[in-house]
Design a protein around this motif. Structure first.
Motif, short mmCIF file in Angstrom:
data_model
loop_
_atom_site.label_atom_id
_atom_site.label_comp_id
_atom_site.label_asym_id
_atom_site.label_seq_id
_atom_site.Cartn_x
_atom_site.Cartn_y
_atom_site.Cartn_z
N ALA A 43 -28.03 9.81 104.23
CA ALA A 43 -27.96 9.68 102.77
C ALA A 43 -27.74 11.03 102.09
CB ALA A 43 -29.23 9.03 102.25
N LEU A 44 -28.18 12.11 102.71
CA LEU A 44 -28.04 13.44 102.11
C LEU A 44 -26.84 14.21 102.64
CD1 LEU A 44 -31.79 14.48 102.04
CD2 LEU A 44 -30.44 13.44 100.22
N ASP A 45 -25.98 13.54 103.39
CA ASP A 45 -24.79 14.17 103.94
C ASP A 45 -23.74 14.33 102.84
OD1 ASP A 45 -22.72 15.10 105.49
OD2 ASP A 45 -22.95 13.58 107.04
N GLU A 46 -23.58 15.53 102.37
CA GLU A 46 -22.72 15.81 101.22
C GLU A 46 -21.25 15.51 101.47
OE1 GLU A 46 -22.27 19.44 98.00
OE2 GLU A 46 -22.83 19.93 100.07
N ASP A 47 -20.83 15.60 102.71
CA ASP A 47 -19.42 15.44 103.05
C ASP A 47 -19.00 13.98 103.25
OD1 ASP A 47 -19.15 18.21 102.99
OD2 ASP A 47 -19.71 18.39 105.10
N ARG A 48 -19.92 13.07 103.16
CA ARG A 48 -19.61 11.65 103.37
C ARG A 48 -19.56 10.92 102.04
NH1 ARG A 48 -20.22 9.89 108.75
NH2 ARG A 48 -20.32 11.75 110.04
N SER A 49 -18.76 9.87 101.99
CA SER A 49 -18.62 9.09 100.76
C SER A 49 -19.79 8.11 100.60
CB SER A 49 -17.31 8.29 100.80
OG SER A 49 -17.38 7.27 101.79
N TRP A 50 -19.93 7.62 99.37
CA TRP A 50 -20.94 6.59 99.12
C TRP A 50 -20.69 5.38 100.01
CZ3 TRP A 50 -25.20 6.01 96.04
CH2 TRP A 50 -25.48 7.05 95.17
N ARG A 51 -19.44 5.01 100.15
CA ARG A 51 -19.08 3.85 100.97
C ARG A 51 -19.59 4.01 102.38
NH1 ARG A 51 -15.70 3.31 104.73
NH2 ARG A 51 -14.83 1.35 105.37
N GLN A 52 -19.34 5.17 102.99
CA GLN A 52 -19.78 5.40 104.36
C GLN A 52 -21.30 5.37 104.48
OE1 GLN A 52 -17.75 9.17 105.03
NE2 GLN A 52 -16.67 8.23 106.75
N VAL A 53 -21.98 6.03 103.55
CA VAL A 53 -23.45 6.10 103.60
C VAL A 53 -24.07 4.71 103.46
CG1 VAL A 53 -25.49 6.95 102.39
CG2 VAL A 53 -23.57 8.49 102.83
N LEU A 54 -23.58 3.94 102.48
CA LEU A 54 -24.16 2.61 102.25
C LEU A 54 -23.80 1.62 103.35
CD1 LEU A 54 -23.77 2.30 98.38
CD2 LEU A 54 -25.76 3.04 99.70
N LEU A 55 -22.58 1.72 103.86
CA LEU A 55 -22.19 0.86 104.98
C LEU A 55 -23.04 1.15 106.21
CD1 LEU A 55 -20.29 -1.25 106.23
CD2 LEU A 55 -18.73 0.63 106.78
N ALA A 56 -23.24 2.42 106.50
CA ALA A 56 -24.07 2.79 107.65
C ALA A 56 -25.49 2.28 107.49
CB ALA A 56 -24.07 4.30 107.83
N ALA A 57 -26.05 2.40 106.30
CA ALA A 57 -27.42 1.93 106.06
C ALA A 57 -27.52 0.41 106.22
CB ALA A 57 -27.88 2.34 104.66
N ALA A 58 -26.53 -0.31 105.71
CA ALA A 58 -26.55 -1.77 105.82
C ALA A 58 -26.41 -2.23 107.26
CB ALA A 58 -25.43 -2.37 104.96
N VAL A 59 -25.48 -1.63 107.99
CA VAL A 59 -25.27 -2.01 109.39
C VAL A 59 -26.50 -1.66 110.22
CG1 VAL A 59 -23.90 -1.49 111.46
CG2 VAL A 59 -22.76 -1.86 109.26
N GLN A 60 -27.05 -0.47 110.00
CA GLN A 60 -28.23 -0.07 110.75
C GLN A 60 -29.41 -0.99 110.47
OE1 GLN A 60 -29.86 3.80 109.76
NE2 GLN A 60 -30.52 4.09 111.86
N GLY A 61 -29.62 -1.35 109.22
CA GLY A 61 -30.71 -2.25 108.86
C GLY A 61 -30.57 -3.62 109.51
N ALA A 62 -29.36 -4.14 109.49
CA ALA A 62 -29.11 -5.45 110.09
C ALA A 62 -29.35 -5.42 111.60
CB ALA A 62 -27.69 -5.91 109.79
N ILE A 63 -28.84 -4.39 112.25
CA ILE A 63 -29.01 -4.28 113.71
C ILE A 63 -30.48 -4.14 114.07
CG2 ILE A 63 -28.61 -2.76 115.70
CD1 ILE A 63 -25.76 -2.32 114.56
N PHE A 64 -31.21 -3.27 113.37
CA PHE A 64 -32.63 -3.08 113.67
C PHE A 64 -33.41 -4.38 113.45
CE2 PHE A 64 -31.72 1.28 114.16
CZ PHE A 64 -32.82 1.87 114.76
N ALA A 65 -33.10 -5.12 112.39
CA ALA A 65 -33.82 -6.37 112.12
C ALA A 65 -33.56 -7.42 113.20
CB ALA A 65 -33.43 -6.91 110.75
#
Length: 88
Positions: A43-65
């Motif tokens: 989330a604090l990676d300055e070089d990444r877009s909002w799209r990448q950060v939010l997509l990664a968070a959503a995918v990670q959350g779904a996989i972990f659940a």
């Protein structure tokens, strides 16, 4: 509290750790397929877009659940087979 619940507590903690390791490995491989990169954005990676950060968070959350639910359910089924009662 049922005896099966008490017996299941340490098993549940161990399964939780195992499910975290499995989910982490699955997420890393999934992210490579999605973005073609090894490291998922933070989330604090300055070089990444909002799209990448939010997509990664959503995918990670779904996989972990999903992995946690599958591992927890498998542990409960194994406990019932072993003790004859459902933990919880």
């Amino acid at each position: 509290m049922k005896a099966s619940s008490i017996l299941y507590k340490p098993v549940g903690f161990g399964l939780g750790a195992v499910s975290g390791m499995i989910a982490s490995a699955v997420f890393k491989q999934t992210w490579k397929v999605i973005e073609g990169e090894g490291d998922a954005p933070d989330a604090l990676d300055e070089d990444r877009s909002w799209r990448q950060v939010l997509l990664a968070a959503a995918v990670q959350g779904a996989i972990f659940a999903v992995v946690k639910a599958a591992v927890d359910r498998s542990g409960a089924v194994a406990m019932r087979r072993t003790t004859g009662s459902w933990p919880g």
